[in-house]
Write an enzyme that holds these catalytic residues in place. Sequence first.
Site, short mmCIF file in Angstrom:
data_model
loop_
_atom_site.label_atom_id
_atom_site.label_comp_id
_atom_site.label_asym_id
_atom_site.label_seq_id
_atom_site.Cartn_x
_atom_site.Cartn_y
_atom_site.Cartn_z
N HIS A 136 0.84 -1.21 0.00
CA HIS A 136 0.00 0.00 0.00
C HIS A 136 0.87 1.24 0.00
CE1 HIS A 136 0.63 -1.45 4.11
NE2 HIS A 136 0.72 -0.17 4.47
N HIS B 246 1.15 5.19 0.88
CA HIS B 246 0.53 6.21 1.76
C HIS B 246 0.60 7.56 1.05
CE1 HIS B 246 0.70 4.00 5.76
NE2 HIS B 246 1.59 3.28 5.08
P1 5GP Z 1 1.86 0.17 7.31
O1 5GP Z 1 2.47 0.39 8.66
O2 5GP Z 1 1.62 -1.30 7.07
O3 5GP Z 1 2.59 0.85 6.20
O4 5GP Z 1 0.47 0.91 7.36
C1 5GP Z 1 -0.74 0.28 7.58
C2 5GP Z 1 -1.78 1.38 7.69
O5 5GP Z 1 -3.04 0.77 7.60
C3 5GP Z 1 -1.72 2.13 9.03
O6 5GP Z 1 -1.51 3.51 8.78
C4 5GP Z 1 -3.07 1.84 9.66
O7 5GP Z 1 -3.60 2.96 10.32
C5 5GP Z 1 -3.92 1.42 8.47
N1 5GP Z 1 -4.95 0.46 8.79
C6 5GP Z 1 -4.79 -0.72 9.47
N2 5GP Z 1 -5.96 -1.38 9.55
C7 5GP Z 1 -6.88 -0.62 8.89
C8 5GP Z 1 -8.27 -0.79 8.61
O8 5GP Z 1 -8.90 -1.78 8.98
N3 5GP Z 1 -8.88 0.21 7.90
C9 5GP Z 1 -8.20 1.30 7.45
N4 5GP Z 1 -8.90 2.22 6.76
N5 5GP Z 1 -6.89 1.48 7.70
C10 5GP Z 1 -6.23 0.54 8.40
#
Ligand code: 5GP
Length: 141
Positions: free
Chosen positions: A100, A102
């Site tokens: 993903h 950001h």
């Molecule tokens: P990572 O640390 O993997 O780059 O970011 C994961 C992101 O996914 C985090 O910013 C977290 O807030 C978001 N996130 C995790 N679970 C959910 C969810 O169930 N729904 C949404 N909309 N965001 C999520």
Amino acid sequence: MPEDCIFCQIVAGDIPSKTVYEDDSVFAFLDANPLAPGHTLVIPKSHHETLADLPEDTASDVFSVLHRLTPVVEDAVDADASTVAFNNGEASGQEVPHVHGHIIPRFDDDGGHPIHAIAGSRPDLSDSELDDIADDIRDSR
Ligand code: 5GP
Ligand code: ZN
């Protein structure tokens, strides 16, 4: 799709999300724990863990949506700029193992930092070490 992947469940509509964009291969929605108003996640609909796992056409689709959506997100929250980044692999801090991007809107006075702030101790590399690294990358593309 892996049954336990949160983002696959969001794409399938099994977990609700604040969807901001969808096409055949890409999905985008607001982050549930935003670092800034408008913090948006852009994901491929198909499950892949990291950027290297993405087929090239899907990677293009994801980048194309990042490219189109970033100024729209900035405008929506009247941001001054944005940080657009991937946590790519567990050691980088990736928590959800479905790739993903950001889009994090940034503001002149938000007290945040550039992406250089993510690094731990910086290496002190000689010119020949830099040449070796550049050669390795160029030769194994
Ligand atoms: P990572 O640390 O993997 O780059 O970011 C994961 C992101 O996914 C985090 O910013 C977290 O807030 C978001 N996130 C995790 N679970 C959910 C969810 O169930 N729904 C949404 N909309 N965001 C999520
Ligand atoms: Zn997934």
